[in-house]
Design a protein around this motif. Structure first.
Motif, PDB file in Angstrom:
ATOM      1  N   ARG A 200      35.873  -5.472 -22.632  1.00  0.00           N
ATOM      2  CA  ARG A 200      35.341  -5.673 -23.964  1.00  0.00           C
ATOM      3  C   ARG A 200      33.847  -5.398 -23.946  1.00  0.00           C
ATOM      4  N   GLU A 201      33.392  -4.645 -24.952  1.00  0.00           N
ATOM      5  CA  GLU A 201      31.969  -4.355 -25.088  1.00  0.00           C
ATOM      6  C   GLU A 201      31.332  -5.332 -26.062  1.00  0.00           C
ATOM      7  N   MET A 202      30.206  -5.907 -25.663  1.00  0.00           N
ATOM      8  CA  MET A 202      29.478  -6.831 -26.513  1.00  0.00           C
ATOM      9  C   MET A 202      28.058  -6.295 -26.708  1.00  0.00           C
ATOM     10  N   LYS A 203      27.610  -6.264 -27.965  1.00  0.00           N
ATOM     11  CA  LYS A 203      26.297  -5.708 -28.288  1.00  0.00           C
ATOM     12  C   LYS A 203      25.390  -6.817 -28.809  1.00  0.00           C
ATOM     13  N   SER A 204      24.201  -6.877 -28.265  1.00  0.00           N
ATOM     14  CA  SER A 204      23.224  -7.872 -28.705  1.00  0.00           C
ATOM     15  C   SER A 204      22.478  -7.362 -29.926  1.00  0.00           C
ATOM     16  N   ALA A 205      21.650  -8.224 -30.505  1.00  0.00           N
ATOM     17  CA  ALA A 205      20.901  -7.845 -31.705  1.00  0.00           C
ATOM     18  C   ALA A 205      19.959  -6.684 -31.452  1.00  0.00           C
ATOM     19  N   ASP A 206      19.463  -6.534 -30.220  1.00  0.00           N
ATOM     20  CA  ASP A 206      18.554  -5.420 -29.908  1.00  0.00           C
ATOM     21  C   ASP A 206      19.293  -4.159 -29.469  1.00  0.00           C
ATOM     22  N   GLY A 207      20.636  -4.175 -29.550  1.00  0.00           N
ATOM     23  CA  GLY A 207      21.426  -2.982 -29.254  1.00  0.00           C
ATOM     24  C   GLY A 207      21.895  -2.851 -27.828  1.00  0.00           C
ATOM     25  N   ALA A 208      21.525  -3.791 -26.960  1.00  0.00           N
ATOM     26  CA  ALA A 208      21.978  -3.728 -25.567  1.00  0.00           C
ATOM     27  C   ALA A 208      23.473  -4.015 -25.490  1.00  0.00           C
ATOM     28  N   VAL A 209      24.189  -3.188 -24.715  1.00  0.00           N
ATOM     29  CA  VAL A 209      25.646  -3.317 -24.616  1.00  0.00           C
ATOM     30  C   VAL A 209      26.029  -3.826 -23.224  1.00  0.00           C
ATOM     31  N   THR A 210      26.898  -4.826 -23.202  1.00  0.00           N
ATOM     32  CA  THR A 210      27.409  -5.374 -21.947  1.00  0.00           C
ATOM     33  C   THR A 210      28.925  -5.264 -21.939  1.00  0.00           C
ATOM     34  N   GLN A 211      29.477  -4.795 -20.846  1.00  0.00           N
ATOM     35  CA  GLN A 211      30.933  -4.718 -20.707  1.00  0.00           C
ATOM     36  C   GLN A 211      31.438  -5.910 -19.910  1.00  0.00           C
ATOM     37  N   ILE A 212      32.487  -6.546 -20.455  1.00  0.00           N
ATOM     38  CA  ILE A 212      33.089  -7.708 -19.817  1.00  0.00           C
ATOM     39  C   ILE A 212      34.517  -7.369 -19.417  1.00  0.00           C
ATOM     40  N   GLU A 213      34.843  -7.561 -18.158  1.00  0.00           N
ATOM     41  CA  GLU A 213      36.217  -7.367 -17.682  1.00  0.00           C
ATOM     42  C   GLU A 213      37.008  -8.629 -17.984  1.00  0.00           C
ATOM     43  N   GLN A 214      38.136  -8.468 -18.666  1.00  0.00           N
ATOM     44  CA  GLN A 214      38.943  -9.623 -19.035  1.00  0.00           C
ATOM     45  C   GLN A 214      39.702 -10.166 -17.823  1.00  0.00           C
ATOM     46  N   ALA A 215      39.503 -11.438 -17.531  1.00  0.00           N
ATOM     47  CA  ALA A 215      40.284 -12.118 -16.500  1.00  0.00           C
ATOM     48  C   ALA A 215      41.454 -12.820 -17.175  1.00  0.00           C
ATOM     49  N   GLY A 216      42.283 -13.485 -16.378  1.00  0.00           N
ATOM     50  CA  GLY A 216      43.406 -14.224 -16.953  1.00  0.00           C
ATOM     51  C   GLY A 216      44.740 -13.622 -16.611  1.00  0.00           C
ATOM     52  N   ASN A 217      45.805 -14.412 -16.785  1.00  0.00           N
ATOM     53  CA  ASN A 217      47.146 -13.987 -16.383  1.00  0.00           C
ATOM     54  C   ASN A 217      48.124 -13.910 -17.543  1.00  0.00           C
ATOM     55  N   ILE A 218      47.608 -13.833 -18.793  1.00  0.00           N
ATOM     56  CA  ILE A 218      48.487 -13.743 -19.959  1.00  0.00           C
ATOM     57  C   ILE A 218      48.188 -12.463 -20.725  1.00  0.00           C
ATOM     58  N   THR A 219      49.229 -11.664 -20.959  1.00  0.00           N
ATOM     59  CA  THR A 219      49.125 -10.461 -21.781  1.00  0.00           C
ATOM     60  C   THR A 219      50.214 -10.522 -22.847  1.00  0.00           C
ATOM     61  N   VAL A 220      49.869 -10.240 -24.086  1.00  0.00           N
ATOM     62  CA  VAL A 220      50.829 -10.324 -25.194  1.00  0.00           C
ATOM     63  C   VAL A 220      50.819  -9.016 -25.990  1.00  0.00           C
ATOM     64  N   ASN A 221      51.889  -8.791 -26.732  1.00  0.00           N
ATOM     65  CA  ASN A 221      51.946  -7.628 -27.621  1.00  0.00           C
ATOM     66  C   ASN A 221      52.002  -8.057 -29.078  1.00  0.00           C
ATOM     67  N   SER A 222      51.503  -9.267 -29.348  1.00  0.00           N
ATOM     68  CA  SER A 222      51.520  -9.818 -30.697  1.00  0.00           C
ATOM     69  C   SER A 222      50.199 -10.531 -30.961  1.00  0.00           C
ATOM     70  N   ILE A 223      49.529 -10.165 -32.057  1.00  0.00           N
ATOM     71  CA  ILE A 223      48.283 -10.829 -32.416  1.00  0.00           C
ATOM     72  C   ILE A 223      48.551 -12.296 -32.766  1.00  0.00           C
ATOM     73  N   GLU A 224      49.663 -12.551 -33.450  1.00  0.00           N
ATOM     74  CA  GLU A 224      50.004 -13.936 -33.792  1.00  0.00           C
ATOM     75  C   GLU A 224      50.127 -14.785 -32.535  1.00  0.00           C
ATOM     76  N   ALA A 225      50.801 -14.257 -31.515  1.00  0.00           N
ATOM     77  CA  ALA A 225      50.951 -14.999 -30.256  1.00  0.00           C
ATOM     78  C   ALA A 225      49.595 -15.182 -29.578  1.00  0.00           C
ATOM     79  N   MET A 226      48.761 -14.169 -29.631  1.00  0.00           N
ATOM     80  CA  MET A 226      47.427 -14.270 -29.036  1.00  0.00           C
ATOM     81  C   MET A 226      46.637 -15.419 -29.668  1.00  0.00           C
TER      82      MET A 226
END
Length: 302
Positions: A200-226
Motif C-alpha cells: 500500500r502506498e501512503m502519501k504525506s501532505a508534502d507529497g512524500a510516498v511510503t510503501q507499506i508491505e501488508q503483513a497478516g495471515n488473512i486474505t479475503v475476496n469480499s469487501i464486506e468480509a474485510m
C-alpha cells in the motif's frame, strides 16, 4: 454469401447455447432444421465445423475461426438494429452488466436505479463477480472494473477514482498502536484483498510516498468480509471510503494515520469494440460518467 447468412446465425446460436435442441428452442426451429443449416454451412465451407456425438459437440479449427467472425458480425448487426430502433421507440433489449462487489453501497446504485426507471424497456441484468470476466465468452455488454487494466482489444473509459481509507477497530489500535507514521505499520497484521498487490502506498501532505508491505495471515475476496473482520479486531484494512463511513461515524472503526492518503482506485467502464456502438451500453456508461462527474464537482461556496 447472402444465402449463407441465416446458416451462420444458426451456427452461432448453436455454439452459444451449447446444444442443438437448446438452440432450436431459442430460434423456434426444429432440431432437423438446425442440422440442415449446419450441414449446408459445412458444405459451403468445405470442411466440418463441429464434431458431434449423441449429447455434445466440439468445434473444429474451422468452426472456431468461423465462430469468432460470426460473433463479430452478429454483434454489429444487433447493435445496428438497436441503434435504429432506439430512434423511434426508445432503448430496448437486454443489457448485461458485470460489476465488482467493491461497488456495493456506493452512489453507483442510485445511478443504476434511475437508469432502470428511465428505461423500462431495457432488461437490465447485473452480475456481481470479482473475477476478470471474459466479456465475449460470457456475453457481457459492459464491465465496471477497479484497478489497473490489462491491454486488450476492448474499449474503456475512466469513470472516477475511488478513495480508500486506512481503518482499524479501537481495540486493535490499543493492542498494536499507536500509529503515528507509516513505519509504525511494519509487521502489523492486515486484512488483505485477494487479487490485489500486497503493498500500500501512503502519501504525506508534502507529497512524500511510503510503501507499506501488508503483513497478516488473512486474505479475503469480499469487501464486506474485510470490513467485518476489521471491526472484530483481526487487522488493519484499506476499504473504499463508502463502505466504512457509517462505522467510522459510530466509532466502531477509527481512521489510522489521517494525515496520510492512500492511493485511490481507478474505476473503469469496459465494453466491446464494434462497428456500430451498442446504444444501450453507451447510455448506461454515460449515466455513470455523468453521476461521477457531479459527485466530484466542487460545490460553490460564497
Amino acid at each position: 454469401m447472402i444465402e449463407h447468412l441465416k446458416s451462420i446465425a444458426v451456427f452461432t446460436e448453436v455454439v452459444r447455447s451449447g446444444q442443438f435442441r437448446t438452440a432450436a428452442d431459442r430460434l423456434k426451429m426444429t432440431p432437423s432444421a438446425i442440422s440442415y443449416h449446419i450441414r449446408a454451412l459445412e458444405e459451403a465451407v468445405g470442411s466440418p465445423l463441429l464434431y458431434r456425438s449423441t449429447r455434445r459437440f466440439t468445434l473444429t479449427a474451422s468452426g472456431e475461426k468461423l465462430f469468432k467472425s460470426a460473433e463479430l458480425m452478429l454483434n454489429a448487426a444487433q447493435a445496428g438494429f438497436s441503434s435504429a430502433q432506439s430512434n423511434q421507440t426508445g432503448l430496448s433489449g437486454r443489457l448485461r452488466i458485470t460489476l465488482t462487489s467493491a461497488l456495493s453501497h456506493s452512489f453507483v446504485f442510485e445511478s443504476i436505479s434511475r437508469f432502470a426507471v428511465d428505461h423500462r424497456k431495457i432488461d437490465l441484468q447485473l452480475h456481481f463477480d470479482n473475477r476478470e470476466t471474459d466479456l465475449v465468452a460470457e456475453r457481457i455488454d459492459v464491465a465496471i472494473r477497479i484497478g489497473k487494466l490489462r491491454d486488450s482489444s476492448l474499449l474503456c473509459k475512466l469513470l472516477w477514482d475511488m478513495p480508500r481509507v486506512l481503518v482499524a477497530s479501537p481495540d486493535f489500535v490499543r493492542r498494536h498502536g499507536p500509529f503515528e507514521k507509516p513505519k509504525d505499520l511494519h509487521g502489523v497484521p492486515w486484512i488483505k484483498s485477494d487479487g490485489m498487490e500486497t503493498k500500500r502506498e501512503m502519501k504525506s501532505a508534502d507529497g512524500a510516498v511510503t510503501q507499506i508491505e501488508q503483513a497478516g495471515n488473512i486474505t479475503v475476496n469480499s469487501i464486506e468480509a474485510m470490513v467485518d473482520l476489521t471491526s472484530n479486531g483481526a487487522g488493519l484494512s484499506s476499504p473504499p471510503v463508502h463502505f466504512v463511513e457509517n462505522k467510522i461515524a459510530s466509532g466502531e472503526l477509527v481512521t489510522c494515520l489521517p494525515d496520510y492518503c492512500l492511493t485511490s482506485l481507478p474505476v473503469y467502464a469496459i465494453w466491446h469494440r464494434t462497428t456500430v456502438p451498442n446504444p444501450m451500453a453507451r447510455a448506461f456508461i454515460d449515466r455513470l460518467s455523468e453521476s461521477a462527474a457531479r459527485r466530484n464537482r466542487p460545490s460553490n461556496t460564497e
